[in-house]
Enzyme design. Sequence first.
Site, PDB file in Angstrom:
ATOM      1  CG  ASP A  61      -0.416  -0.303   2.536  1.00 52.16           C
ATOM      2  OD1 ASP A  61       1.024  -0.337   2.694  1.00 52.16           O
ATOM      3  OD2 ASP A  61      -1.023  -0.433   3.438  1.00 52.16           O
ATOM      4  CG  ASN A 130      -8.791  -0.672  11.768  1.00 46.74           C
ATOM      5  OD1 ASN A 130      -7.611  -1.319  11.406  1.00 46.74           O
ATOM      6  ND2 ASN A 130      -8.951   0.466  11.238  1.00 46.74           N
ATOM      7  CD  GLU A 137      -8.333   1.449   7.456  1.00 45.37           C
ATOM      8  OE1 GLU A 137      -8.239   0.538   8.293  1.00 45.37           O
ATOM      9  OE2 GLU A 137      -7.799   2.550   7.433  1.00 45.37           O
TER      10      GLU A 137
END
Length: 255
Positions: A61, A130, A137
């Site tokens: 990324d 997370n 995400e």
Amino acid sequence: MEIVIFESPEEVCSAAAGIIRRALQKKPDQVLGLATGRTMEGVYKNLRGADFSQVKTFNLDEYVGVGADHPGSYAYYMHEHLFNHVQISPSNIHLLDGLAPDPEAECEAFEQAIQRAGGIDIQLLGLGENGHIAFNEPGSSLASRTRFKTLASATLASNKELFPGEELPRHGLTMGVSNILESRLCLLLAYGRRKAQALAYMAEGPVTAMCPASVLQFHPHTIALVDEEAALQLSMVDYYRLSYEEKPERLKYPP
Ligand code: GLP
């Protein structure tokens, strides 16, 4: 998924580097999927001096709007922590360009380059607090591919130190969950208490887009290398330890 619990973060990193070095001895032209973040720094330190002359790399990324010469970019990170310390041809390094004028074309070209290389042999993965992997995400499609992604507030909060005194980039280009699942071996690293909940959700929770890393339960060969602190919320610690202890010595990972 195999979970191996080590005493310290240093041991986690040296085990990951050891697995990669061993793979390079068997097949020097490995295609490596690389990750960034604090977690990986020790891995790359342990890989310095390794023969990367035939290796191809693909990074997971990059921040959108951030150029390779910015110290907060993942391109900068990779040169500083790894590429400047191994013999690798620049043409074998593949990084998503955060300044690409056409992000969709950039992502498509990246996918094609992975295909041309024959797919990823070993994919290194960190774990977001997370539950994200790369910039996938919570809520990401579990079938997603390389694309533009808006970053979650938890990701912004944990990465803000990379951009001192500056506005944080709010978007990234990232390989998708599908790309990660297509790799032949995933090495997921997690250490420290702040990763404990995400690790438990990933390994022992339901497979859900709310914890994209949990999709690794479907991956045929994932090894999670973790330390005692990250393992604190796992419910089957005794079993993981026993399984590893009972492996033949030749199949164990160097501490
Ligand atoms: C970042 C990166 C991930 C990385 C993760 C963990 O946002 N996009 O690729 O694995 O978060 O980072 P760290 O290792 O610094 O905890």
